[in-house]
Design an enzyme around this catalytic site. Structure first.
Site, PDB file in Angstrom:
ATOM      1  N   HIS A  56       0.977  -1.066   0.014  1.00  0.00           N
ATOM      2  CA  HIS A  56       0.179   0.175   0.087  1.00  0.00           C
ATOM      3  C   HIS A  56       0.925   1.288  -0.083  1.00  0.00           C
ATOM      4  O   HIS A  56       2.187   1.213   0.519  1.00  0.00           O
ATOM      5  CB  HIS A  56      -0.932   0.093   1.069  1.00  0.00           C
ATOM      6  N   GLU A  58       1.100   4.024   1.973  1.00  0.00           N
ATOM      7  CA  GLU A  58       1.378   4.254   3.114  1.00  0.00           C
ATOM      8  C   GLU A  58       2.590   3.367   3.585  1.00  0.00           C
ATOM      9  O   GLU A  58       3.531   3.890   4.024  1.00  0.00           O
ATOM     10  CB  GLU A  58       0.360   4.157   4.114  1.00  0.00           C
ATOM     11  N   CYS A  86      -5.548   1.889   6.139  1.00  0.00           N
ATOM     12  CA  CYS A  86      -6.400   0.668   6.467  1.00  0.00           C
ATOM     13  C   CYS A  86      -5.726   0.259   7.975  1.00  0.00           C
ATOM     14  O   CYS A  86      -4.589   0.829   8.447  1.00  0.00           O
ATOM     15  CB  CYS A  86      -6.247  -0.247   5.495  1.00  0.00           C
TER      16      CYS A  86
END
Length: 162
Positions: A56, A58, A86
């Site tokens: 992801h 991030e 998330c």
């Protein structure tokens, strides 16, 4: 919720543009920046989960920042994300030591866009809940400017309303 700063607004604009670049490059439309306390971008990343489901945006940005800066140095840093981190990414932010998170689109809004698209099996756990389970505080600001955050997602998901 704390009030976003001018700097927060500027970096949200940048992260939304980066999310569009991620989509244009054939990846999921997510992006993240890690910005030091002095306003320097120390890491930026797009989503790469088509080749690695844990890649992801991030996590990619946090890995880059963590490889060069200690948790103590990252305590004054901010993670800017086009969408709410998330549970995995919130955990990554916590373990990296980042002290603030500012995001555009809420996880609930993302779920409304993606629907049951198998490319994004949403894990509906607000990042604030993840951070609240930790032993140190992490400031969270968001959702902010959701209409802008949704632009990169329009027409992308197969089973959503985007």
């Amino acid at each position: 919720m704390p009030t976003p700063t001018e700097q927060d607004q500027r970096f949200l604009t940048e992260v939304f543009a980066l999310a569009q670049r991620s989509r244009d490059a054939g990846h999921h439309p997510f992006a993240a920046l890690v910005v030091a306390a002095d306003g320097r971008v120390i890491a930026e990343a797009m989503n790469a989960s088509s080749s690695d489901r844990t890649a992801h945006a991030e996590m990619n940005a946090l890995r880059a920042a963590s490889s060069q800066y200690s948790p103590r140095e990252l305590a004054g840093a901010t993670l800017y994300s086009s969408a709410e981190p998330c549970a995995m990414c919130a955990g990554g932010a916590y373990w990296s030591g980042v002290g603030r998170v500012v995001y555009g689109m809420a996880e609930a809004t993302l779920l409304a866009l993606t629907g049951s698209d198998p490319e994004n099996p949403t894990l509906s756990l607000p990042c604030r809940q993840v951070f609240a389970a930790g032993q140190r505080p992490t400031e969270v600001i968001g959702p902010l400017r959701e209409d802008e955050a949704k632009i990169a997602h329009q027409g992308f998901w197969h089973n959503g309303d985007a």
